[in-house]
Enzyme design. Structure first.
Site, mmCIF file in Angstrom:
data_model
loop_
_atom_site.group_PDB
_atom_site.id
_atom_site.type_symbol
_atom_site.label_atom_id
_atom_site.label_comp_id
_atom_site.label_asym_id
_atom_site.label_seq_id
_atom_site.Cartn_x
_atom_site.Cartn_y
_atom_site.Cartn_z
ATOM 1 C CG HIS A 53 112.309 3.751 38.488
ATOM 2 N ND1 HIS A 53 113.647 3.809 38.846
ATOM 3 C CD2 HIS A 53 111.716 2.947 39.408
ATOM 4 C CE1 HIS A 53 113.846 3.087 39.937
ATOM 5 N NE2 HIS A 53 112.681 2.540 40.301
ATOM 6 C CD GLU A 79 117.449 1.784 41.118
ATOM 7 O OE1 GLU A 79 116.679 2.757 41.002
ATOM 8 O OE2 GLU A 79 118.687 1.882 41.059
ATOM 9 C CG HIS A 96 123.913 6.211 33.468
ATOM 10 N ND1 HIS A 96 125.212 5.967 33.857
ATOM 11 C CD2 HIS A 96 123.871 7.526 33.106
ATOM 12 C CE1 HIS A 96 125.914 7.095 33.748
ATOM 13 N NE2 HIS A 96 125.125 8.042 33.295
ATOM 14 C CB THR A 134 117.766 5.334 42.414
ATOM 15 O OG1 THR A 134 117.588 5.163 40.996
ATOM 16 C CG2 THR A 134 116.430 5.264 43.126
ATOM 17 C CB THR A 135 121.159 7.637 38.835
ATOM 18 O OG1 THR A 135 120.359 8.711 38.299
ATOM 19 C CG2 THR A 135 120.525 6.306 38.497
ATOM 20 C CG HIS A 137 116.955 0.927 37.710
ATOM 21 N ND1 HIS A 137 118.081 1.706 37.790
ATOM 22 C CD2 HIS A 137 115.887 1.790 37.689
ATOM 23 C CE1 HIS A 137 117.722 2.997 37.838
ATOM 24 N NE2 HIS A 137 116.402 3.069 37.758
ATOM 25 C CG HIS A 179 114.670 4.971 33.853
ATOM 26 N ND1 HIS A 179 114.050 6.143 34.279
ATOM 27 C CD2 HIS A 179 115.204 4.400 34.971
ATOM 28 C CE1 HIS A 179 114.216 6.269 35.579
ATOM 29 N NE2 HIS A 179 114.902 5.226 36.024
HETATM 30 N N1 LIG Z 1 116.106 6.152 38.878
HETATM 31 S S1 LIG Z 1 115.167 7.458 39.166
HETATM 32 O O1 LIG Z 1 115.295 7.838 40.551
HETATM 33 O O2 LIG Z 1 113.821 7.207 38.709
HETATM 34 C C1 LIG Z 1 115.751 8.811 38.212
HETATM 35 C C2 LIG Z 1 114.843 9.571 37.479
HETATM 36 C C3 LIG Z 1 115.301 10.650 36.709
HETATM 37 C C4 LIG Z 1 116.663 10.966 36.680
HETATM 38 C C5 LIG Z 1 117.121 12.117 35.837
HETATM 39 O O3 LIG Z 1 116.315 12.779 35.213
HETATM 40 N N2 LIG Z 1 118.449 12.390 35.768
HETATM 41 C C6 LIG Z 1 118.960 13.435 34.873
HETATM 42 C C7 LIG Z 1 118.589 14.820 35.302
HETATM 43 C C8 LIG Z 1 118.754 15.255 36.602
HETATM 44 F F1 LIG Z 1 119.186 14.419 37.550
HETATM 45 C C9 LIG Z 1 118.440 16.574 36.958
HETATM 46 F F2 LIG Z 1 118.611 16.989 38.214
HETATM 47 C C10 LIG Z 1 117.964 17.458 36.013
HETATM 48 F F3 LIG Z 1 117.696 18.724 36.362
HETATM 49 C C11 LIG Z 1 117.768 17.008 34.725
HETATM 50 F F4 LIG Z 1 117.270 17.851 33.820
HETATM 51 C C12 LIG Z 1 118.075 15.697 34.371
HETATM 52 F F5 LIG Z 1 117.843 15.256 33.123
HETATM 53 C C13 LIG Z 1 117.574 10.194 37.415
HETATM 54 C C14 LIG Z 1 117.109 9.110 38.194
HETATM 55 ZN ZN LIG Z 2 115.244 4.672 37.925
#
Ligand SMILES: NS(=O)(=O)c1ccc(C(=O)NCc2c(F)c(F)c(F)c(F)c2F)cc1
Ligand SMILES: [Zn+2]
Length: 260
Positions: free
Chosen positions: A118, A105, A63, A198-199, A95, A93
């Site tokens: 982010h 975003e 992603h 946001t994902t 976007h 990371h």
């Molecule tokens: N674009 S952003 O808003 O900055 C964003 C930041 C982190 C994550 C993330 O860690 N996802 C995986 C993830 C989860 F979504 C969890 F809920 C969790 F518990 C995890 F351990 C994990 F790796 C997703 C979006």
């Molecule tokens: Zn992000």
């Protein structure tokens, strides 16, 4: 887990089918309208203590491209501003858009930037793991930094030079000793509001801190992100990683506060 992406069939407009919170009351990103943000003099400056930076690796998660940090202690933390505790840096990371078109975003008065960085942090005082913090209403703090195109960024090459190593989904390579402080703009003035990932899974667990001042990177540097692929090495389709951004979501009565 449940498959999702940024295409027509699996993109942001259908995420709500597998992740109903997509239609929740504190979803991110949002359009930030500076004139409607309330200036809050009780909002102190944010403080970034990234000095003993502990980056570990850089990887393509299918992603985005992610730089992961060792978050087993408080060596890299953000504090101050709207935060009651120090929050530990876990990863950062990006976007971005397609050639020349926009890819941030968050938008500012309807305007988007070419990309958005982010820096993801979690409250390790209150919660025992990132996973636990990620499901708590105040568990995460994400620092958002806009990228606009112009001159080369002096330090971004350290990241773009590594991208060829993580071209395919699930590829990873060592990436030690990188200090993201070199990616900050000169001013740490910010907007802050309560929001979400946001994902997917779109958890409503993020205190967003979005810096007002963008950093400048060149179109050439940004183009290197677009040579990444959403697809894995074994897949026959080679889908270029671009436009991996969610559009702004309804504010639903939330207040955006502004540091000075
Ligand atoms: N674009 S952003 O808003 O900055 C964003 C930041 C982190 C994550 C993330 O860690 N996802 C995986 C993830 C989860 F979504 C969890 F809920 C969790 F518990 C995890 F351990 C994990 F790796 C997703 C979006
Ligand atoms: Zn992000």
């Amino acid at each position: 887990g449940k498959h999702w992406g940024y295409g027509k069939e699996d993109g942001p407009s259908i995420w709500h089918k597998n992740f109903p919170v997509a239609q929740g009351s504190r979803q991110s990103p949002i359009d930030i309208v500076p004139l409607q943000a309330s200036h809050d003099s009780s909002l102190g400056p944010i403080v970034l203590n990234y000095d003993h930076c502990t980056s570990l690796n850089i990887y393509n998660n299918g992603h985005s491209v992610v730089v992961e940090f060792d978050d087993t202690d408080d060596r890299s933390v953000i504090q101050g501003g709207p935060l009651d505790n120090p929050y530990r840096l876990k990863q950062f990371h990006f976007h971005w858009g397609g050639k020349g078109c926009h890819g941030s975003e968050h938008t500012v008065a309807g305007n988007s930037y070419a990309s958005e960085l982010h820096l993801v942090h979690w409250d390790a005082i209150k919660y025992r793991s990132f996973g636990e913090a990620a499901t708590a209403s105040d568990g995460l703090a994400v620092l958002g930094i806009f990228l606009e195109t112009g001159d080369d960024h002096r330090w971004l090459h350290t990241i773009t030079d590594a991208l060829y190593m993580v071209k395919y989904k699930a590829s990873v390579t060592d990436f030690k000793g990188f200090n993201p402080k070199c990616l900050l703009p000169s001013s740490l003035h910010y907007w802050t509001y309560p929001g979400s990932l946001t994902t997917p899974p779109l958890h409503e667990s993020v205190i967003w801190i979005v810096l007002k001042e963008p950093i400048t990177v060149s179109e050439k540097q940004l183009g290197k992100f677009r040579m990444l692929l959403f697809s894995g090495e074994e897949e026959d389709q080679r889908i270029r990683m671009e436009n991996n951004f969610r559009p702004p979501q309804p504010l639903k009565g939330r207040k955006v506060r502004s540091s000075n």
